[in-house]
Design a protein around this motif. Structure first.
Motif, PDB file in Angstrom:
ATOM      1  N   ALA A  59       1.024  -1.250  -0.063  1.00 13.40           N
ATOM      2  CA  ALA A  59       0.189   0.163  -0.132  1.00 13.40           C
ATOM      3  C   ALA A  59       0.917   0.944  -0.209  1.00 13.40           C
ATOM      4  O   ALA A  59       1.296   1.161   0.342  1.00 13.40           O
ATOM      5  CB  ALA A  59      -0.827   0.360   1.043  1.00 13.40           C
ATOM      6  N   GLU A  61      -0.217   4.854   1.625  1.00 11.05           N
ATOM      7  CA  GLU A  61      -0.753   5.888   1.969  1.00 11.05           C
ATOM      8  C   GLU A  61      -0.116   6.494   2.699  1.00 11.05           C
ATOM      9  O   GLU A  61       1.133   7.113   2.352  1.00 11.05           O
ATOM     10  CB  GLU A  61      -1.412   5.207   4.206  1.00 11.05           C
ATOM     11  CG  GLU A  61      -1.513   3.830   3.831  1.00 11.05           C
ATOM     12  CD  GLU A  61      -1.515   3.233   5.373  1.00 11.05           C
ATOM     13  OE1 GLU A  61      -1.754   2.260   5.630  1.00 11.05           O
ATOM     14  OE2 GLU A  61      -0.801   3.950   6.191  1.00 11.05           O
ATOM     15  N   LYS A  77      -6.883  10.610   5.865  1.00  7.72           N
ATOM     16  CA  LYS A  77      -5.385   9.513   5.220  1.00  7.72           C
ATOM     17  C   LYS A  77      -6.829   8.388   4.135  1.00  7.72           C
ATOM     18  O   LYS A  77      -7.516   8.119   4.011  1.00  7.72           O
ATOM     19  CB  LYS A  77      -5.511   7.772   6.432  1.00  7.72           C
ATOM     20  CG  LYS A  77      -4.860   7.160   5.506  1.00  7.72           C
ATOM     21  CD  LYS A  77      -4.352   6.111   6.590  1.00  7.72           C
ATOM     22  CE  LYS A  77      -3.828   6.731   7.580  1.00  7.72           C
ATOM     23  NZ  LYS A  77      -2.050   7.143   8.429  1.00  7.72           N
ATOM     24  N   VAL A  79      -5.832   5.683   1.024  1.00  4.35           N
ATOM     25  CA  VAL A  79      -4.699   4.453   1.137  1.00  4.35           C
ATOM     26  C   VAL A  79      -4.983   4.029  -0.993  1.00  4.35           C
ATOM     27  O   VAL A  79      -6.648   3.522  -0.499  1.00  4.35           O
ATOM     28  CB  VAL A  79      -5.545   3.079   1.834  1.00  4.35           C
ATOM     29  CG1 VAL A  79      -4.391   1.874   1.370  1.00  4.35           C
ATOM     30  CG2 VAL A  79      -5.384   3.631   3.182  1.00  4.35           C
ATOM     31  N   LYS A  81      -3.876   0.691  -2.264  1.00  5.64           N
ATOM     32  CA  LYS A  81      -3.772  -0.600  -2.668  1.00  5.64           C
ATOM     33  C   LYS A  81      -3.556  -1.382  -3.890  1.00  5.64           C
ATOM     34  O   LYS A  81      -2.259  -0.630  -4.465  1.00  5.64           O
ATOM     35  CB  LYS A  81      -4.753  -1.866  -2.244  1.00  5.64           C
ATOM     36  CG  LYS A  81      -5.380  -1.841  -0.488  1.00  5.64           C
ATOM     37  CD  LYS A  81      -4.313  -1.757   0.879  1.00  5.64           C
ATOM     38  CE  LYS A  81      -4.200  -3.237   0.532  1.00  5.64           C
ATOM     39  NZ  LYS A  81      -3.178  -2.828   1.612  1.00  5.64           N
ATOM     40  N   LYS A  90      -9.719   5.875   4.107  1.00  3.80           N
ATOM     41  CA  LYS A  90      -9.300   4.817   5.561  1.00  3.80           C
ATOM     42  C   LYS A  90     -10.206   6.752   6.782  1.00  3.80           C
ATOM     43  O   LYS A  90     -11.344   5.813   7.173  1.00  3.80           O
ATOM     44  CB  LYS A  90      -8.086   4.988   6.850  1.00  3.80           C
ATOM     45  CG  LYS A  90      -8.144   4.424   7.814  1.00  3.80           C
ATOM     46  CD  LYS A  90      -6.649   3.888   8.112  1.00  3.80           C
ATOM     47  CE  LYS A  90      -7.097   3.399   9.464  1.00  3.80           C
ATOM     48  NZ  LYS A  90      -5.333   2.842  10.152  1.00  3.80           N
ATOM     49  N   TYR A 170     -11.304  -0.083   4.015  1.00  2.00           N
ATOM     50  CA  TYR A 170     -10.974  -0.016   5.155  1.00  2.00           C
ATOM     51  C   TYR A 170     -11.257  -1.220   5.544  1.00  2.00           C
ATOM     52  O   TYR A 170     -10.911  -2.242   5.614  1.00  2.00           O
ATOM     53  CB  TYR A 170      -9.496   1.236   5.905  1.00  2.00           C
ATOM     54  CG  TYR A 170      -8.983   0.584   6.471  1.00  2.00           C
ATOM     55  CD1 TYR A 170      -8.075   0.215   5.869  1.00  2.00           C
ATOM     56  CD2 TYR A 170      -9.234   0.722   7.879  1.00  2.00           C
ATOM     57  CE1 TYR A 170      -6.824   0.040   7.212  1.00  2.00           C
ATOM     58  CE2 TYR A 170      -8.338  -0.321   8.489  1.00  2.00           C
ATOM     59  CZ  TYR A 170      -6.896  -0.179   8.849  1.00  2.00           C
ATOM     60  OH  TYR A 170      -5.965  -0.893   9.240  1.00  2.00           O
TER      61      TYR A 170
END
Length: 376
Positions: A59, A61, A77, A79, A81, A90, A170
């Motif tokens: 990931a 972030e 935040k 993310v 992947k 998130k 998430y």
């Protein structure tokens, strides 16, 4: 973790004069994030075993923390992947701190349920995570009152951060769509959470006791009616001279308007959907020891979680177990997990397809995982 700070001093870079009084507030923005990679060996994957495991990107972030005014902050935040379609928020919320002993949050926020920190130490987390009772975030508002040893949290969540048919996200949420031969029509909505915590302080021994409640609706998109989701938990987190003991019990019931005849419920997260026992109990027991060095901290741990499904509707539902033995290493801007994850009837461990469902097999499967995370 290092972060880049942007403040009112940007004006100086642009050539504008900057005059700051001694007590004048300066807004600021901290930018940061993490790059995460992993190495793993899956005992259910012959290719993984034959070629000595897999090294893969996990990931990227990106996060932002802003001090907007003396009483207002904002944090987010995002993310990315390891696939182009699997990226998600998130958390993203604003917080007000202008009332003594209180904080108010609104946006995509953490759900106050279960142990105040994680009910696990490892990278894979516990069964609670895959059931929506650990490290979960949804769209709503929360009030936090802290005074002395007491902390009270009350939250209302209108819905999950993405639609119920969108498998991104998430944390685990209810799923609308087909899983195997079953079709589900549930949307989480109008959910209330309450968590009460109290800290007992005995010099070197600190014990945090708590209880949590959850009540919400499960909207049936086909029948335009509602079922209910209910849960309660009791939890303990004790720490003594670097040792830690965590205990938790959760009793839950995803009572759908059109109940699944097999006693199942569908959840989704991280780009996938899976079935779980619609009603049951989850038990967790973890031990850990943290050791500090001049260069950083090592934490040794064993995390155990066990789901027992209610079999009144379907006597063929089976228990799920995850036991993780490992350690984490914190040094400078790096955080490393080294875990041996051992599970039965636990989603994505050994190719298993759900939690608390009818076993594909009765075997335990293992996953050895090293997660290397660099924070900037």
């Amino acid at each position: 973790m290092k972060k880049l700070k942007l403040s009112i001093l940007i004006g100086a870079l642009l050539g504008a004069p900057t005059v700051v009084m001694a007590d004048e507030f300066k807004p600021s923005v901290d930018l940061g994030g993490a790059v995460k990679v992993k190495y793993f060996i899956d005992d259910a994957n012959e290719a993984s075993k034959s070629n000595g495991g897999t090294f893969a990107f996990d990931a990227l972030e990106l996060d932002i923390d802003s001090q907007i005014s003396e009483n207002w902050t904002a944090s987010a935040k995002y993310v990315f992947k390891n696939s182009s379609s699997n990226h998600f928020i998130k958390y993203a919320y604003a917080a007000y701190n202008g009332v003594e002993d209180w904080q108010f949050q609104g946006g995509v926020i953490s759900k106050p349920f279960g142990n105040k920190s994680f009910i696990s130490h490892n990278w894979w987390e516990s069964i609670n995570y895959y059931m929506g009772f650990e490290d979960d975030y949804d769209l709503g508002a929360k009030a936090i009152y802290s005074s002395g040893n007491w902390t009270s949290e009350v939250a209302f969540f209108k819905n999950s951060e993405y639609s119920s048919s969108d498998t991104r996200g998430y944390g685990a949420d209810g799923f609308t769509g087909s899983v195997g031969d079953n079709t589900y029509n549930n949307e989480e909505t109008n959910t209330f959470n309450i968590r009460q915590s109290y800290v007992l302080d005995f010099d070197k021994l600190t014990v945090q006791l708590g209880a949590s409640l959850e009540y919400g609706q499960l909207y049936d998109t086909v029948h335009d009616d509602n079922g209910t989701s209910t849960a309660y938990a009791v939890h303990l987190d004790a720490q003594y001279s670097g040792y830690q003991l965590q205990l938790q019990m959760v009793d839950y019931d995803y009572d759908q308007y059109q109940a699944n005849k097999d006693g199942l419920y569908a959840m989704k997260m991280g780009g996938g959907a899976y079935e779980v026992a619609a009603k049951g109990q989850i038990f967790a027991a973890n031990i850990a020891k943290s050791i500090g060095y001049d260069w950083g901290t090592v934490t040794l741990y064993n995390d155990y979680s066990h789901l027992t499904p209610n079999t009144d509707v379907n006597a063929n539902l089976n228990d799920s177990v995850i036991n993780t033995t490992g350690m984490s290493i914190a040094v400078s801007d790096f955080f490393i997990f080294v875990d041996h994850i051992y599970g039965k009837n636990a989603v994505w461990i050994g190719g298993q397809q759900g939690v608390g469902i009818e076993n594909q097999d009765d075997d335990f499967h293992s996953l050895f995982n090293i997660s290397l995370n660099y924070y900037f």
